[in-house]
Design a protein around this motif. Structure first.
Motif, short mmCIF file in Angstrom:
data_model
loop_
_atom_site.label_atom_id
_atom_site.label_comp_id
_atom_site.label_asym_id
_atom_site.label_seq_id
_atom_site.Cartn_x
_atom_site.Cartn_y
_atom_site.Cartn_z
N ALA A 1 36.78 -32.39 -48.20
CA ALA A 1 35.97 -32.71 -49.01
C ALA A 1 34.60 -32.28 -48.58
N ASP A 2 34.19 -32.24 -49.27
CA ASP A 2 32.10 -32.17 -48.23
C ASP A 2 32.20 -33.25 -48.20
N ALA A 3 30.98 -34.49 -47.52
CA ALA A 3 31.00 -35.84 -47.03
C ALA A 3 29.26 -35.83 -48.46
N ILE A 4 28.46 -34.42 -47.84
CA ILE A 4 27.56 -35.46 -48.83
C ILE A 4 27.91 -34.48 -50.09
N ILE A 5 28.21 -33.81 -50.97
CA ILE A 5 28.86 -34.22 -52.07
C ILE A 5 29.24 -35.38 -52.48
N ALA A 6 30.83 -35.97 -52.08
CA ALA A 6 31.05 -36.93 -52.27
C ALA A 6 30.29 -37.77 -52.13
N GLY B 1 21.02 -39.24 -49.85
CA GLY B 1 22.50 -38.63 -49.31
C GLY B 1 21.78 -37.37 -49.66
N VAL B 2 22.25 -37.06 -50.63
CA VAL B 2 21.77 -35.09 -50.55
C VAL B 2 20.30 -34.84 -50.43
N GLY B 3 20.10 -34.01 -50.03
CA GLY B 3 18.54 -33.25 -50.16
C GLY B 3 18.08 -33.01 -50.79
N VAL B 4 17.73 -34.25 -51.68
CA VAL B 4 16.79 -33.51 -53.36
C VAL B 4 15.77 -34.37 -53.28
N SER C 1 24.90 -29.63 -36.95
CA SER C 1 23.97 -29.19 -38.49
C SER C 1 24.63 -29.62 -39.36
N TRP C 2 23.79 -28.98 -40.45
CA TRP C 2 24.45 -28.87 -41.90
C TRP C 2 25.84 -28.91 -41.83
N PRO C 3 26.82 -29.52 -42.19
CA PRO C 3 28.37 -29.70 -42.18
C PRO C 3 29.10 -27.66 -42.76
N HIS D 1 15.04 -29.22 -39.20
CA HIS D 1 16.39 -29.09 -38.84
C HIS D 1 17.66 -30.28 -40.19
N ASN D 2 18.11 -29.85 -39.95
CA ASN D 2 18.66 -30.64 -41.15
C ASN D 2 20.88 -30.76 -39.97
N PRO D 3 21.05 -32.68 -39.69
CA PRO D 3 20.54 -33.42 -39.85
C PRO D 3 19.49 -34.35 -39.55
N ALA E 1 15.45 -23.35 -45.05
CA ALA E 1 16.39 -23.66 -46.60
C ALA E 1 14.92 -25.35 -47.35
N TYR E 2 14.14 -25.40 -46.02
CA TYR E 2 13.31 -26.41 -45.75
C TYR E 2 11.57 -25.58 -45.82
N GLN E 3 11.48 -25.04 -45.97
CA GLN E 3 9.69 -24.18 -45.94
C GLN E 3 8.82 -24.88 -46.58
N SER F 1 15.82 -23.81 -53.15
CA SER F 1 16.30 -25.13 -54.14
C SER F 1 15.33 -26.15 -53.85
N LYS F 2 14.63 -26.36 -52.67
CA LYS F 2 13.81 -27.61 -52.54
C LYS F 2 12.03 -27.44 -51.86
N ASN F 3 11.99 -26.31 -52.11
CA ASN F 3 10.19 -25.72 -52.06
C ASN F 3 9.97 -25.32 -53.91
N MET G 1 12.58 -33.31 -44.12
CA MET G 1 13.98 -34.82 -45.21
C MET G 1 14.45 -35.63 -44.64
N PHE G 2 15.15 -35.21 -43.71
CA PHE G 2 16.12 -35.40 -43.29
C PHE G 2 15.37 -36.39 -42.09
N SER G 3 16.68 -37.68 -41.36
CA SER G 3 15.82 -38.43 -40.07
C SER G 3 17.27 -38.78 -39.61
N SER H 1 24.46 -41.43 -40.47
CA SER H 1 23.52 -41.76 -40.74
C SER H 1 22.47 -41.34 -40.95
N ARG H 2 22.81 -40.12 -40.81
CA ARG H 2 21.48 -38.84 -41.84
C ARG H 2 20.86 -40.08 -43.18
N MET H 3 20.01 -40.14 -43.56
CA MET H 3 19.15 -40.46 -44.37
C MET H 3 18.18 -39.60 -44.84
C1 HCI Z 1 22.26 -31.25 -47.89
O1 HCI Z 1 21.74 -31.96 -48.58
O2 HCI Z 1 22.02 -30.87 -46.65
C2 HCI Z 1 21.60 -29.80 -48.41
C3 HCI Z 1 21.90 -30.20 -50.22
C4 HCI Z 1 23.60 -30.03 -50.01
C5 HCI Z 1 24.04 -30.51 -49.34
C6 HCI Z 1 25.65 -30.26 -49.78
C7 HCI Z 1 26.26 -29.25 -50.41
C8 HCI Z 1 25.13 -28.05 -50.87
C9 HCI Z 1 23.88 -28.70 -50.42
#
Ligand code: HCI
Length: 391
Positions: A10-15, A32-35, A124-126, A177-179, A208-210, A240-242, A342-344, A367-369
């Protein structure tokens, strides 16, 4: 036959999205997720996006296929946005989101050099590691974040990069930088560029975050410097983000070639990779972005709204550092105000993250928020919860 399937990781962020959705409490907080979320906790459709969609709905007269490399205005627009230029050495292809762009660039690399090895930052981003593992290509991490100083361990990073060679491809985060939220300075970008030039390794910038850090231009300075010096490099951008287009899936795989003569083969390969992976990338979000980037009025409005989003995140960073200073009687969280994006990482242990989740605050296990998930009225509560958990 399907019963033999191995259990997918499972992807921890999507879970976390799922766990948050299942929590019935009104008071719950999603970090959680970077939105991006506004101060009412909503993820709005940006004004310029709504207007561009209205125009598209009125003007579109066919749903026939486009090109395998996507909408040319979109690709050129993304090249200008990321690198500040189009040139006869640049090519690119539309892709389904930043993840799609990364995957396409991974495939392109493996076709160009079957001995390629990929490097991603620790942490890094998993999905970087997960996608490379899924492709069964060699990959490992380079040192990046120093959990003691909460900044970049640049000496360790550069020592590793200086030991690489022409088979190596290094994934760098263009900004935000993510995360960790800890970013390279301009001088460090220059040193990293020198390492790539001296040792022959290839940069692949995940951009991804320009616009979510210090500004569209400011966030691109390091990447643009690198592109001005490197013979070859690759950039994966995301809308996605900008542009707030998350679910619509718009991204661009950008390739800078050593010469214009290399461009036709790279472009043909990008077309082929796209066709083999998914044929055509979704047209709608890329057409929306192309409309926004080429219409001066829409573009100005998009930039203004993006600036509002960025200012809100940076305001929350300052406010959160201040609230944590008061609640913990220490300045050890001041890094939150200095980080960008978005993250620290709060610096909480897995047990402290779990304790905060019991209290309805959802962060990733490391503890990424997502700072944008906070609202001004919740800063003090968050700081109290962190202090109570012993962070
Ligand atoms: C993120 O939260 O790191 C970015 C969004 C994301 C998270 C997990 C899978 C695809 C996109």
């Amino acid at each position: 036959m399907f019963s033999a399937l191995p259990e997918p990781k499972a992807d921890a962020i999507i879970a976390l999205i799922q766990a948050f959705a299942e929590d019935p409490r009104d008071s719950k907080v999603d970090l959680g997720v970077g939105v991006y979320k506004d101060d009412a906790g909503k993820t709005p459709v940006m004004r310029a996006v709504k207007e561009a969609e209205r125009r598209l709905l009125a003007a579109q007269d066919s749903k026939s296929y486009t090109k395998l490399t996507g909408n040319p205005d979109f690709v050129a627009g993304m090249q200008r946005l990321a690198l500040g230029k189009v040139s006869d050495r640049l090519t690119g292809a539309q892709a389904p989101g930043g993840t799609g762009a990364l995957r396409v660039l991974f495939e392109l690399t493996m076709r160009a050099n079957p001995d390629a090895r990929f490097w991603y930052s620790a942490p890094s981003w998993p999905n970087h590691q997960a996608m490379l593992a899924n492709m069964k290509v060699p990959h490992q991490s380079y040192p990046y974040f120093d959990a003691e100083t909460l900044g970049v361990d640049f000496d360790a990073m550069i020592a590793t990069l200086d030991g690489l060679d022409a088979n190596d491809v290094v994934i760098l985060h263009g900004c935000c930088h993510n995360p960790t939220g800890a970013n390279l300075t301009q001088a460090q970008w220059e040193r990293v560029t020198q390492s790539a030039l001296d040792n022959g390794w290839m940069p692949l910038v995940d951009f991804a975050y320009q616009g979510l850090g210090d500004g569209l231009e400011e966030d691109a300075q390091g990447v643009r410097y690198m592109a001005s010096k490197m013979p070859r490099m690759m950039v994966a951008t995301s809308c996605s983000k900008n542009f707030g287009l998350y679910r619509d899936r718009a991204g661009c795989a950008i390739v800078q070639c050593e010469s214009a003569a290399e461009v036709p083969l790279v472009t043909a390969t990008l077309s082929s990779v796209n066709r083999l992976l998914y044929s055509f990338a979704p047209d709608h979000p890329a057409a929306v972005v192309a409309e926004i980037l080429t219409d001066p009025e829409l573009r100005a409005d998009w930039e203004a709204e993006l600036a509002e989003m960025r200012d809100r995140i940076n305001g929350l960073r300052t406010g959160l550092a201040e609230a944590l200073r008061q609640e913990t009687n220490s300045n050890r969280f001041d890094f939150i105000a200095e980080h960008r994006g978005m993250f620290s990482r709060l610096g909480a242990t897995p047990e402290q993250v779990a304790a905060m989740r019991e209290g309805g605050i959802y962060m990733v296990g490391d503890s990424r928020m997502n700072i944008a998930g906070l609202t001004t009225d919740k800063l003090r509560d968050f700081a109290r919860a962190a202090a109570a958990a012993g962070v």
